[in-house]
Each structure stands twice: as C-alpha cells, then as structure tokens.
Write a protein that holds these residues in place. Sequence first.
Motif, short mmCIF file in Angstrom:
data_model
loop_
_atom_site.label_atom_id
_atom_site.label_comp_id
_atom_site.label_asym_id
_atom_site.label_seq_id
_atom_site.Cartn_x
_atom_site.Cartn_y
_atom_site.Cartn_z
N LYS A 84 0.82 -1.22 0.00
CA LYS A 84 0.00 0.00 0.00
C LYS A 84 0.85 1.26 0.00
O LYS A 84 0.33 2.37 -0.19
CB LYS A 84 -0.95 0.00 1.20
N LYS A 87 2.17 3.70 -4.02
CA LYS A 87 1.74 4.99 -4.60
C LYS A 87 2.43 6.16 -3.92
O LYS A 87 2.94 7.08 -4.58
CB LYS A 87 0.22 5.15 -4.48
N GLU A 91 5.50 8.80 -5.61
CA GLU A 91 5.36 10.26 -5.76
C GLU A 91 6.70 10.99 -5.59
O GLU A 91 6.83 12.15 -5.98
CB GLU A 91 4.35 10.78 -4.75
N CYS A 113 6.61 -3.44 -7.92
CA CYS A 113 5.62 -2.48 -8.42
C CYS A 113 5.17 -2.84 -9.85
O CYS A 113 6.01 -3.09 -10.73
CB CYS A 113 6.23 -1.07 -8.41
N ASP A 115 2.58 -0.82 -11.25
CA ASP A 115 1.82 0.37 -11.66
C ASP A 115 2.46 0.95 -12.92
O ASP A 115 3.62 1.39 -12.90
CB ASP A 115 1.84 1.39 -10.52
N ASP A 117 2.04 3.68 -14.68
CA ASP A 117 2.46 5.09 -14.63
C ASP A 117 3.77 5.24 -13.87
O ASP A 117 4.66 6.00 -14.28
CB ASP A 117 1.37 5.94 -13.97
N ILE A 118 3.90 4.55 -12.76
CA ILE A 118 5.13 4.63 -11.97
C ILE A 118 6.29 4.02 -12.75
O ILE A 118 7.40 4.57 -12.79
CB ILE A 118 4.95 3.92 -10.61
#
Length: 434
Positions: A84, A87, A91, A113, A115, A117-118
């Motif tokens: 969790k 994200k 950033e 990860c 994700d 976008d990341i």
Amino acid sequence: MQSNPFNNLPKINKIDAINILRRPISEVKLLADYYKAVFHLANFPCEESEVVLLDFIKYDCEKLEYKIAKRKAIEVLANFGCKKAIKAIGEFLENDDDYLVETVIWSLAKLKCNDIDIINKICSKLYKQFNNKRVVIQTLTHLGVRKEIDMIRSLSRDKQSSNGVKGASFAALIKLAGEEDKLTDLKKFLRLSNQNDRHCAVQDIINAGHLSVLPDLIKAPLSPSFKLQAIDSLWISEVVLCENINLFNCIDSVVFDDPRNIDTLEVYNFNKDLNFLIEQLFHTDFNRCYQSIKELLKFPLDKVLYYLNNNWDRAKSDYGAIYFFINVYKLLLDQQLYDELLLDKVGFLLSDYWPDYMKFKSSAIQILGFLNENKFYNNIIYFSDESHTPYWKNRYTALLVLQNKQIHIKNKFAKLFLNDSHRFVRFKAKEIIT
C-alpha cells in the motif's frame, strides 16, 4: 562532548520509536532521533509500524537529518513488503534529492511495483541526467520490463557509461532479451582494476541469473562474502551437481580461500620485500592482499612467521587485516610451521568479542580443527547451534573440518546439523553421513 551523540543513544523500543516519529520537528531536540527511531522500528513489522512510517514520509523537510531518515523509512517500508506504500513512494520519483530517488527506485523494485504510470516514470530516468542509472536498469530487470531494451543496449555501448551502468545493462540484456553472449562481457568485469567495479559485477552476474559463471567468479580477486552471496543466489537447484558444476567444490574453495587459486590482477610498482608485503595485508583491495600472500610464500616461511607475529598487535585492530593474517597463519600451519601463540590468537578470534559474521571466524575454526582436535570436538555443539553461530558459513566450515577427520563418531556430530535452516549446511551434513 561526544563526536557522534547519535551513536550513543540508548536502544529504542517500538512504542518510543513510534512516539518519536509522530513528534513534530519543533519538539525534537536531536533530528538524528528520527533515523534512530526508523532504524529500530524496522524490527517491528506490523500494520501500525507501516502507518506511522507512511505518515512520516509524507512530511517534507529540507534538514539533512530528516532526509536521511525519510530514505531509511522508505527502505523499511519496502523491506516490510508494504504494497500500500507503492503509490506514496512513487510520488517521490520527481524529487530533487537524487539519493532519495535512488532509494525510491530500489524500493519499488523490492515491492514488485506493477503500476504502469510509476514504471514509465522510472523508465524516463534513462533519458534524463540522473546520477544512478545503474539502479534504474537493475529495477527494470527485476520487474521484467522489456520496453527499454534498445535504450539499455545503447547505454551498454556508450563510452560515457560507467562500468556499473554497463554491467547492469549486460545483465538486463541477458535476463530480458536472452543475449547470452553478454556473459563474456560480465566475466571480464570480474577482472576490472577497480574493486568496487568487481563487486558490482558480482551483483550483475546474480541479476543475470546464470550459474555457468560461478567457476570464473570463484577465482576472481574478491571478498569471499560476495562469492558466497552469488552461490547462494544462483544455486536454486536442490541437487549438488548442476550444469557440470559441483556445489561443494564451489563452497569449499571459497571457505578455504587459498590465494594460490585466485586469478590475481597485475599490480604495478609492487615492491617485493617483506615489510612491504606485510603492509599490503592491511590494504582494502583484496587483489593486493591475495597477491601479497602469493609473494610472501616465496620467502623462507620462518621469516614470514616472524614478521606476522611482529605485526599482529597492529592487525588486531583492523578486521580486514586480521582475515589475511590468519589466512597466512593457516598456510604456514599446512607446512607444520606455527608457534604456541597461534592457539591464543584463534581463541581471541572465536570469542564473543567479535560478531559471528566476521570473515576471519571461518579460518579460525579451520585452524582450531587442525591444532586442537579435542577443543574443536568440544565446540561442535556450539558451532551447530544457530543461536550461537548464526552465520551459515561458520556452521558449514565446522562440517568441512569434521569431514576431513578420520574418526568413527563424525557421523554423530554431523547429525547435529541435519535440521539446519540453511540448505547448504544440511547438504554438507547429509554428505558426511552418507
């Protein structure tokens, strides 16, 4: 005044660590307390710890001590496997603190990860001015991201790329694109003049995931701890013989660590008088140390023993030098050359004064087994007990010494290791018994 009061703080329990991390900066007398709290909270993986660390990293502060604590907090969250946190950690990829960004990228790899976008933000670092593209390539390799193979191939050929970046690129091309010809390049990196580059090459070989490189790696002028890490990581099979490579031969060679079996690199301006060679045993570059021992063995051995003894008191305060000193003592012992003080030295090295993971402990166990068998046998239970001997190499070494003994009860001793937590120790125990 203490030069480093941070290191003299008392240990912090879970509740105190949480209270410190929840305290505003204005109420913290010593900013280094934040790092200390994060460091100790790492021992208490649970949801409460994760929540506190997540809240802590969201706050922004330009103070260096706080930045260092934040990096550590992100690392701890990754080691906790806190999905969790992905994200929130992601950033920070655009942060102006490159050290923080490096930690973030490493942590996202650790957390696996996925994700998109990341991952795209991580990929973008390959096209920007970024100090550690090596960690970017390693992360993409770990995550199995193939989309930047062309860029990675370009970096592997770029004359401006550091050896660290090139090595990581070779590993990525092997792992992600199946370009096994790059294994030859990785092998060459084990013989680079800079020791740190050689260390990086070991990690690249691990990342490439090819067992076939082990014979070359074992002969490289590197610390045995790097070699054992590679064997442990690459040997995923549950059998002792794999790809015509024998597991025991690999580990035993690293444990014995005979400099005469190391392919040392040429060292320029290498003086060959005894004083100089003894001095080289204090050097931080393992290549120079191994080469020095090779040269020392060309001298009259009684003279070498005399010079070693004369410098022992100085070596005792340098754990790197201790390793090479005790290894020379071990080689002299093979030639039946030693004095009555050697057993005292071994007792000092095997005492609780030193942590169990020190490299020289293994060599000290080997000498003990040669010099005083009764004392060695009396310590077998101690060596087999993981609470007393937590480093698996030392438990394995005790078995290795035992294996070479011609006593009828060695099977009984070996059985003490059959339920060891480390598979290599169990394998060795089974070999002795069968």
